[in-house]
Design an enzyme around this catalytic site. Structure first.
Site, PDB file in Angstrom:
ATOM      1  N   CYS A 113       0.817  -1.227   0.000  1.00 48.72           N
ATOM      2  CA  CYS A 113       0.000   0.000   0.000  1.00 48.72           C
ATOM      3  C   CYS A 113       0.849   1.275   0.000  1.00 48.72           C
ATOM      4  O   CYS A 113       0.344   2.349  -0.307  1.00 48.72           O
ATOM      5  CB  CYS A 113      -0.966  -0.006   1.179  1.00 48.72           C
ATOM      6  SG  CYS A 113      -2.138  -1.366   1.087  1.00 48.72           S
ATOM      7  N   HIS A 250      -3.275   7.497   1.816  1.00 49.08           N
ATOM      8  CA  HIS A 250      -3.650   6.149   1.391  1.00 49.08           C
ATOM      9  C   HIS A 250      -5.052   5.879   1.928  1.00 49.08           C
ATOM     10  O   HIS A 250      -5.385   6.243   3.050  1.00 49.08           O
ATOM     11  CB  HIS A 250      -2.657   5.132   1.932  1.00 49.08           C
ATOM     12  CG  HIS A 250      -3.105   3.724   1.729  1.00 49.08           C
ATOM     13  ND1 HIS A 250      -3.544   3.263   0.502  1.00 49.08           N
ATOM     14  CD2 HIS A 250      -3.220   2.673   2.584  1.00 49.08           C
ATOM     15  CE1 HIS A 250      -3.883   1.989   0.625  1.00 49.08           C
ATOM     16  NE2 HIS A 250      -3.713   1.607   1.878  1.00 49.08           N
ATOM     17  N   ASN A 280      -9.993  -0.012  -0.546  1.00 45.59           N
ATOM     18  CA  ASN A 280      -8.534   0.075  -0.490  1.00 45.59           C
ATOM     19  C   ASN A 280      -7.954  -0.507  -1.783  1.00 45.59           C
ATOM     20  O   ASN A 280      -8.041  -1.711  -2.003  1.00 45.59           O
ATOM     21  CB  ASN A 280      -8.040  -0.699   0.744  1.00 45.59           C
ATOM     22  CG  ASN A 280      -6.535  -0.628   0.921  1.00 45.59           C
ATOM     23  OD1 ASN A 280      -5.807  -0.217   0.028  1.00 45.59           O
ATOM     24  ND2 ASN A 280      -6.069  -1.049   2.089  1.00 45.59           N
TER      25      ASN A 280
HETATM   26  O1  UT7 Z   1      -3.772  -0.869   3.343  1.00 51.92           O
HETATM   27  C1  UT7 Z   1      -2.974  -1.523   4.261  1.00 51.92           C
HETATM   28  C2  UT7 Z   1      -3.257  -1.015   5.553  1.00 51.92           C
HETATM   29  N1  UT7 Z   1      -4.468  -1.641   6.072  1.00 51.92           N
HETATM   30  C3  UT7 Z   1      -5.158  -1.000   6.982  1.00 51.92           C
HETATM   31  O2  UT7 Z   1      -4.828   0.116   7.290  1.00 51.92           O
HETATM   32  C4  UT7 Z   1      -6.281  -1.742   7.673  1.00 51.92           C
HETATM   33  C5  UT7 Z   1      -6.279  -1.377   9.110  1.00 51.92           C
HETATM   34  N2  UT7 Z   1      -7.297  -2.044   9.882  1.00 51.92           N
HETATM   35  C6  UT7 Z   1      -8.615  -1.744   9.773  1.00 51.92           C
HETATM   36  O3  UT7 Z   1      -8.999  -0.941   8.954  1.00 51.92           O
HETATM   37  C7  UT7 Z   1      -9.563  -2.375  10.744  1.00 51.92           C
HETATM   38  O4  UT7 Z   1      -8.843  -3.060  11.754  1.00 51.92           O
HETATM   39  C8  UT7 Z   1     -10.570  -3.349  10.080  1.00 51.92           C
HETATM   40  C9  UT7 Z   1     -11.564  -2.573   9.257  1.00 51.92           C
HETATM   41  C10 UT7 Z   1      -9.819  -4.339   9.205  1.00 51.92           C
HETATM   42  C11 UT7 Z   1     -11.343  -4.116  11.154  1.00 51.92           C
HETATM   43  O5  UT7 Z   1     -11.973  -3.214  12.051  1.00 51.92           O
HETATM   44  P1  UT7 Z   1     -11.892  -3.486  13.623  1.00 51.92           P
HETATM   45  O6  UT7 Z   1     -12.671  -2.416  14.259  1.00 51.92           O
HETATM   46  O7  UT7 Z   1     -10.434  -3.583  13.962  1.00 51.92           O
HETATM   47  O8  UT7 Z   1     -12.663  -4.855  13.766  1.00 51.92           O
HETATM   48  P2  UT7 Z   1     -12.138  -6.245  14.333  1.00 51.92           P
HETATM   49  O9  UT7 Z   1     -11.169  -6.863  13.396  1.00 51.92           O
HETATM   50  O10 UT7 Z   1     -11.734  -6.082  15.760  1.00 51.92           O
HETATM   51  O11 UT7 Z   1     -13.496  -7.079  14.317  1.00 51.92           O
HETATM   52  C12 UT7 Z   1     -14.600  -6.749  15.174  1.00 51.92           C
HETATM   53  C13 UT7 Z   1     -15.653  -7.809  15.005  1.00 51.92           C
HETATM   54  C14 UT7 Z   1     -15.136  -9.233  15.145  1.00 51.92           C
HETATM   55  O12 UT7 Z   1     -16.122 -10.003  15.781  1.00 51.92           O
HETATM   56  P3  UT7 Z   1     -15.994 -10.368  17.364  1.00 51.92           P
HETATM   57  O13 UT7 Z   1     -14.720 -11.123  17.469  1.00 51.92           O
HETATM   58  O14 UT7 Z   1     -15.965  -9.039  18.052  1.00 51.92           O
HETATM   59  O15 UT7 Z   1     -17.222 -11.171  17.596  1.00 51.92           O
HETATM   60  C15 UT7 Z   1     -15.007  -9.688  13.717  1.00 51.92           C
HETATM   61  O16 UT7 Z   1     -15.135 -11.089  13.578  1.00 51.92           O
HETATM   62  O17 UT7 Z   1     -16.221  -7.712  13.697  1.00 51.92           O
HETATM   63  C16 UT7 Z   1     -16.170  -9.005  13.067  1.00 51.92           C
HETATM   64  N3  UT7 Z   1     -15.985  -8.798  11.632  1.00 51.92           N
HETATM   65  C17 UT7 Z   1     -17.007  -8.604  10.767  1.00 51.92           C
HETATM   66  N4  UT7 Z   1     -18.328  -8.553  10.943  1.00 51.92           N
HETATM   67  C18 UT7 Z   1     -19.084  -8.325   9.855  1.00 51.92           C
HETATM   68  C19 UT7 Z   1     -14.817  -8.756  10.938  1.00 51.92           C
HETATM   69  N5  UT7 Z   1     -15.062  -8.545   9.645  1.00 51.92           N
HETATM   70  C20 UT7 Z   1     -16.398  -8.430   9.498  1.00 51.92           C
HETATM   71  C21 UT7 Z   1     -17.241  -8.206   8.418  1.00 51.92           C
HETATM   72  N6  UT7 Z   1     -18.585  -8.146   8.633  1.00 51.92           N
HETATM   73  N7  UT7 Z   1     -16.770  -8.024   7.169  1.00 51.92           N
END
Ligand code: UT7
Length: 323
Positions: A113, A250, A280
């Site tokens: 990225c 980005h 992204n």
């Molecule tokens: O370009 C390279 C750089 N990349 C980035 O900058 C990405 C950086 N990270 C992020 O943008 C965020 O961490 C994400 C958008 C990827 C995830 O957001 P988050 O607030 O960190 O969510 P999480 O991974 O902690 O997930 C929260 C919950 C989980 O469920 P439990 O364990 O709390 O029950 C996940 O299983 O949301 C669940 N979850 C989803 N639910 C519905 C994860 N993906 C999804 C989904 N739909 N697509």
């Protein structure tokens, strides 16, 4: 020493749009979750047979037309991509051939990225020392081809697309108030491999593999590292956040973008956002966002643009460009 100035930019997005609702029919997710956590509404996905080089070529043609240059003028093509057409040759050489450029050098840069900032830095350095005069810097990706479409934690986050800029050398190093690339700042730390990688490749599994990401870990590092990269860029030029006219970040997550804007004290309408429409697009996201804001007249001559990115590796970096 010379300075490089941006004389044109261009973008290309595949025709097919996939909405969050479309994805919710395939994996256990919802429009609400995706919007709330990321700001993404939709993404563009390349058609079957449409390759990274096709996307990059279309963006490059638009940038060349805006710059008013012909294939005979280009003596450097740097393509930032993590989704090359083939393991080799470089996608940049495919683009070179598509464009009808037969001189100079063409090669890929791989910094995921952060790829566009890396590519801009490489091309800027070639121009500064006089090794090239007119460069195309392209960010082009087809991440749809490396996504695990059954993994809801990653497949909803990415899209395909390409953006490009033309960089041309002018005489003299120039002041911070003069047009051109003021500076670029690159960083990497390979200890973070496991937070964001593709579980395949010619030397490991022999298969293309799928993107794997620990989103929270990447998020935590992104806000800190990109802030450091911006500070490095401002310090190097004796500038302050108040001097920045546009943040062109980005586009990974709206929450990260907003926090970078707040840190710089920039009003939200000075932060260019495309993540809602493009998701992204990795190395393509910055030149796509740049082209968006140039083509609708937001970015004007003399404006100071700050770019920042962070990606797998980890890699991260920043660039300051006077438009
Ligand atoms: O370009 C390279 C750089 N990349 C980035 O900058 C990405 C950086 N990270 C992020 O943008 C965020 O961490 C994400 C958008 C990827 C995830 O957001 P988050 O607030 O960190 O969510 P999480 O991974 O902690 O997930 C929260 C919950 C989980 O469920 P439990 O364990 O709390 O029950 C996940 O299983 O949301 C669940 N979850 C989803 N639910 C519905 C994860 N993906 C999804 C989904 N739909 N697509």
């Amino acid at each position: 020493m010379h300075r490089s100035i941006v004389t044109g930019c261009g973008a290309y997005l595949p025709a097919q749009i996939v909405t969050n609702e479309d994805l919710a029919k395939k994996v256990d997710t919802s429009d609400e979750w995706i919007r709330q956590r990321t700001g993404i509404r939709q993404r563009h996905i390349a058609a079957e047979g449409e390759m990274t080089s096709d996307l990059g070529t279309a963006a490059a043609k638009e940038a060349m037309a805006q710059a008013g240059i012909s294939p005979a003028d280009v003596d450097l093509i740097v393509c930032a991509t993590s989704t090359p057409d083939e393991t080799f040759p470089a996608t940049a050489t495919r683009i070179q051939e598509h464009l009808g450029v037969t001189q100079g050098a063409a090669f890929d840069v791989q910094a995921v990225c952060s790829g566009f900032v890396y590519g801009l830095s490489v091309a800027d350095n070639f121009l500064r020392v006089g090794q090239a005069k007119t460069a195309l810097v392209i960010g082009a990706e087809t991440f749809s081809r490396i996504l695990d479409w059954e993994d809801r934690t990653t497949c909803v986050l990415f899209g395909d697309g390409a953006g490009a800029v033309v960089l041309q050398a002018t005489n003299g190093a120039g002041a911070a108030s003069a047009r051109g690339v003021l500076s670029t700042h690159l960083f990497s730390d390979g200890r973070h491999h496991d937070a964001l990688y593709v579980d395949g490749g010619p030397s490991s599994t022999g298969k293309v593999g799928h993107l794997r990401m620990e989103g929270k870990e990447v998020y935590r590092h992104a806000v800190v590292r990109m802030a450091e990269a911006i500070d490095a860029a401002l310090d190097a030029n004796g500038l302050t956040p108040g001097d920045i006219d546009w943040l062109v970040p980005h586009q990974a997550n709206m929450r990260i973008i907003e926090s970078m804007g707040r840190r710089l004290n920039l009003p939200s309408d000075r932060v260019v956002v495309t993540v809602d429409r493009h998701a992204n697009t990795s190395a393509a996201s910055i030149p796509l966002a740049l082209t968006d804001a140039v083509s609708d007249g937001r970015i004007q001559g003399g404006d100071l643009i700050c770019m920042e990115a962070m990606g797998g590796g980890f890699t991260w970096g920043s660039a300051l460009v006077r438009w």
